[in-house]
Scaffold this motif. Structure first.
Motif, short mmCIF file in Angstrom:
data_model
loop_
_atom_site.label_atom_id
_atom_site.label_comp_id
_atom_site.label_asym_id
_atom_site.label_seq_id
_atom_site.Cartn_x
_atom_site.Cartn_y
_atom_site.Cartn_z
N MET A 1 5.87 -2.49 111.31
CA MET A 1 5.08 -3.65 110.87
C MET A 1 3.78 -3.80 111.65
O MET A 1 2.73 -4.12 111.07
N ARG A 2 3.82 -3.57 112.94
CA ARG A 2 2.61 -3.79 113.74
C ARG A 2 1.51 -2.80 113.41
O ARG A 2 0.32 -3.15 113.40
N VAL A 3 1.88 -1.56 113.11
CA VAL A 3 0.83 -0.59 112.77
C VAL A 3 0.27 -0.89 111.39
O VAL A 3 -0.93 -0.75 111.14
N LEU A 4 1.11 -1.34 110.44
CA LEU A 4 0.60 -1.71 109.13
C LEU A 4 -0.40 -2.85 109.23
O LEU A 4 -1.47 -2.82 108.62
N ILE A 5 -0.04 -3.85 110.03
CA ILE A 5 -0.91 -5.02 110.16
C ILE A 5 -2.19 -4.68 110.91
O ILE A 5 -3.29 -5.08 110.52
N GLU A 6 -2.06 -3.93 112.02
CA GLU A 6 -3.23 -3.57 112.81
C GLU A 6 -4.22 -2.73 112.00
O GLU A 6 -5.44 -2.87 112.15
N ARG A 7 -3.70 -1.88 111.14
CA ARG A 7 -4.56 -0.98 110.36
C ARG A 7 -4.88 -1.54 108.98
O ARG A 7 -5.44 -0.85 108.14
N LYS A 8 -4.50 -2.80 108.74
CA LYS A 8 -4.83 -3.50 107.49
C LYS A 8 -4.35 -2.73 106.26
O LYS A 8 -5.07 -2.56 105.26
N GLN B 1 13.36 1.76 107.01
CA GLN B 1 14.28 2.05 108.12
C GLN B 1 15.63 2.39 107.49
O GLN B 1 16.26 1.54 106.86
N ALA B 2 16.08 3.62 107.62
CA ALA B 2 17.29 4.06 106.92
C ALA B 2 18.51 3.25 107.32
O ALA B 2 19.39 2.99 106.49
N ALA B 3 18.60 2.86 108.59
CA ALA B 3 19.70 2.02 109.08
C ALA B 3 19.10 0.96 109.99
O ALA B 3 18.28 1.27 110.86
N ASN B 4 19.53 -0.28 109.78
CA ASN B 4 18.93 -1.40 110.49
C ASN B 4 19.48 -1.53 111.89
O ASN B 4 20.66 -1.29 112.15
N ASN B 5 18.62 -1.96 112.83
CA ASN B 5 19.01 -2.03 114.23
C ASN B 5 19.62 -3.37 114.64
O ASN B 5 19.99 -3.54 115.80
N VAL B 6 19.76 -4.30 113.70
CA VAL B 6 20.39 -5.59 114.00
C VAL B 6 21.76 -5.69 113.36
O VAL B 6 22.74 -6.10 114.00
N THR B 7 21.85 -5.31 112.09
CA THR B 7 23.11 -5.46 111.34
C THR B 7 23.75 -4.12 110.97
O THR B 7 24.89 -4.10 110.52
N GLY B 8 23.02 -3.03 111.13
CA GLY B 8 23.54 -1.74 110.70
C GLY B 8 23.44 -1.51 109.21
O GLY B 8 24.03 -0.55 108.70
N ALA B 9 22.71 -2.35 108.48
CA ALA B 9 22.56 -2.17 107.04
C ALA B 9 21.97 -0.79 106.74
O ALA B 9 20.97 -0.40 107.33
N VAL C 1 11.68 -9.02 113.94
CA VAL C 1 11.64 -10.41 113.49
C VAL C 1 11.89 -10.51 111.99
O VAL C 1 12.45 -11.50 111.50
N MET C 2 11.51 -9.48 111.23
CA MET C 2 11.73 -9.52 109.79
C MET C 2 13.20 -9.62 109.44
O MET C 2 13.60 -10.40 108.56
N THR C 3 14.02 -8.84 110.12
CA THR C 3 15.45 -8.89 109.85
C THR C 3 16.02 -10.26 110.20
O THR C 3 16.81 -10.83 109.43
N HIS C 4 15.65 -10.80 111.33
CA HIS C 4 16.20 -12.09 111.75
C HIS C 4 15.78 -13.22 110.81
O HIS C 4 16.56 -14.13 110.52
N THR D 1 18.69 -15.80 111.33
CA THR D 1 18.96 -15.93 112.76
C THR D 1 17.67 -16.08 113.58
O THR D 1 17.70 -15.94 114.80
N TYR D 2 16.57 -16.36 112.92
CA TYR D 2 15.30 -16.62 113.61
C TYR D 2 15.21 -18.12 113.90
O TYR D 2 15.57 -18.94 113.05
N PRO D 3 14.76 -18.57 115.08
CA PRO D 3 14.17 -17.76 116.16
C PRO D 3 15.15 -17.39 117.27
O PRO D 3 14.77 -16.72 118.23
#
Length: 379
Positions: free
Chosen positions: A103-110, A143-151, A335-338, A343-345
């Protein structure tokens, strides 16, 4: 209490003894660079790196080991691919569960992005992709497998849809390999970005990307400099993988990763079975505990996250840490997953397992969770 390590999604620990032995042998008995000398030591180190490219290519069914490029981590790999392939104003399609590494590279590079519709767990619906494609759409990145829920995302089905439109599929496999199968040909994956220090059981500072030949030609390198080849040129060489590997590589780390891949080739099925069994056991022991919500979206990925409306999960993480149980708490750089799972914040406390964990360790951890809840008057 002995240390209980349940933070393998951050980095795996312990590493196989073979990894430590290979790195020690290189450090003590070789220490030479690759492509920058003509001795048996240089060639010996280079042979290990060539072997690693071949093992990684074989793992994901790529027939082009020369298109396996090493970077310090998966974040660097994603940056190289995204910034080298996309430009400001281009559009991509993503899942609602993407990591900050994307996400950060997408946003930084518009670079504009649209989120593919998904189910309650954030698993995208491939048939919805065609509705989002515009003339500016240049790729689907997930992301093939999620780092919060394992989706686990439907990579194969997504690749099948994209084949019809001629769009590349770029995969972040940081949490996926080697827990699930990814096949660059069968799944129509154009680029697969990986890290070496999580499920692949190698050391930190290792990662990279594997691309199809027709795709790697479209990616511009981010870093330029000495490659040990074509030193008579003042321009970056075009041969692969040198085009993307300027400067001295993390050779000792890559040699450790090569040993880890060899270990995985011998033990992959047993490792997967053990990981899935320990996760299932842990989940089953949680089911009768009130005041917690379980976030676990697949059987394959050894991740379980917990949240609660009745207590601060950071307090639970600190309580476990005080009793020598290592977890991770917070937003996990995602943050997108949460936001998606609600579960944010506050975030979640994440338990992530490896084949080195035992049922006894799971029992000890669960007992500490119950002790914590009891002290809170919630049990």
């Amino acid at each position: 209490m002995n240390r209980i390590y349940l933070d393998n999604s951050a980095t795996s620990f312990p590493k196989p003894q073979e990894v430590l032995s290979a790195m020690e042998d290189y450090f003590l008995n070789n220490g030479s660079n690759i492509q920058r000398g003509e001795t048996e030591y240089n060639f010996s180190a280079e042979d290990k790196i060539i072997s690693l490219r071949e093992r990684l290519s074989s793992l994901v069914n790529s027939a082009h080991p020369e298109c396996t490029v090493f970077t310090p981590n998966v974040t660097s790999a994603l940056n190289t691919v995204i910034q080298g392939y996309l430009s400001e104003g281009d559009e991509v399609l993503i899942s609602p569960l993407e990591h900050n590494a994307l996400m950060r590279v997408l946003i930084e590079r518009k670079i504009k992005y649209s989120i593919i519709p998904a189910d309650a767990n954030g698993k995208i619906i491939p048939n919805e992709i065609s509705k989002l494609i515009t003339p500016k759409t240049k790729a689907v990145i997930i992301q093939a497998a999620n780092n919060v829920t394992g989706a686990v995302q439907p990579v194969h089905e997504t690749g099948k849809v994209l084949r019809e439109y001629g769009l590349p599929l770029i995969i972040d496999s940081a949490q996926a390999l080697p827990h699930i199968e990814l096949d660059m040909e069968a799944d129509n994956i154009s680029v697969l970005c990986f890290t070496g220090h999580k499920g692949l059981l190698g050391p930190q500072g290792t990662g990279g990307f594997i691309a199809k030949p027709e795709m790697i030609k479209k990616i511009k390198p981010l870093i330029f400099g000495g490659t040990g080849s074509f030193s008579d040129l003042l321009t970056q060489p075009e041969n692969l993988p040198d085009r993307f590997e300027s400067g001295t590589q993390n050779i000792i780390g890559l040699i450790g990763l090569e040993a880890a891949l060899e270990y995985l080739e011998r033990n992959k099925d047993g490792i997967r079975k053990k990981e899935r069994c320990i996760k299932e056991y842990f989940l089953n022991t949680l089911l009768d505990i009130q005041h917690i919500k379980i976030h676990s979206a697949s059987a394959e990925i050894p991740i379980v996250s917990l949240s609660s409306k009745d207590f601060d999960v950071a307090e639970l993480s600190n309580y476990l840490a005080a009793n020598n149980v290592q977890t991770r708490v917070g937003l996990h750089c995602n943050v997108m997953t949460h936001r998606y799972i609600g579960t944010y914040p506050e975030g979640t406390i994440r338990f992530s397992f490896s084949h080195y964990n035992t049922k006894e360790e799971a029992d000890s951890c669960i007992n500490l969770v119950k002790e914590f809840l009891n002290e809170k008057g919630l049990l």
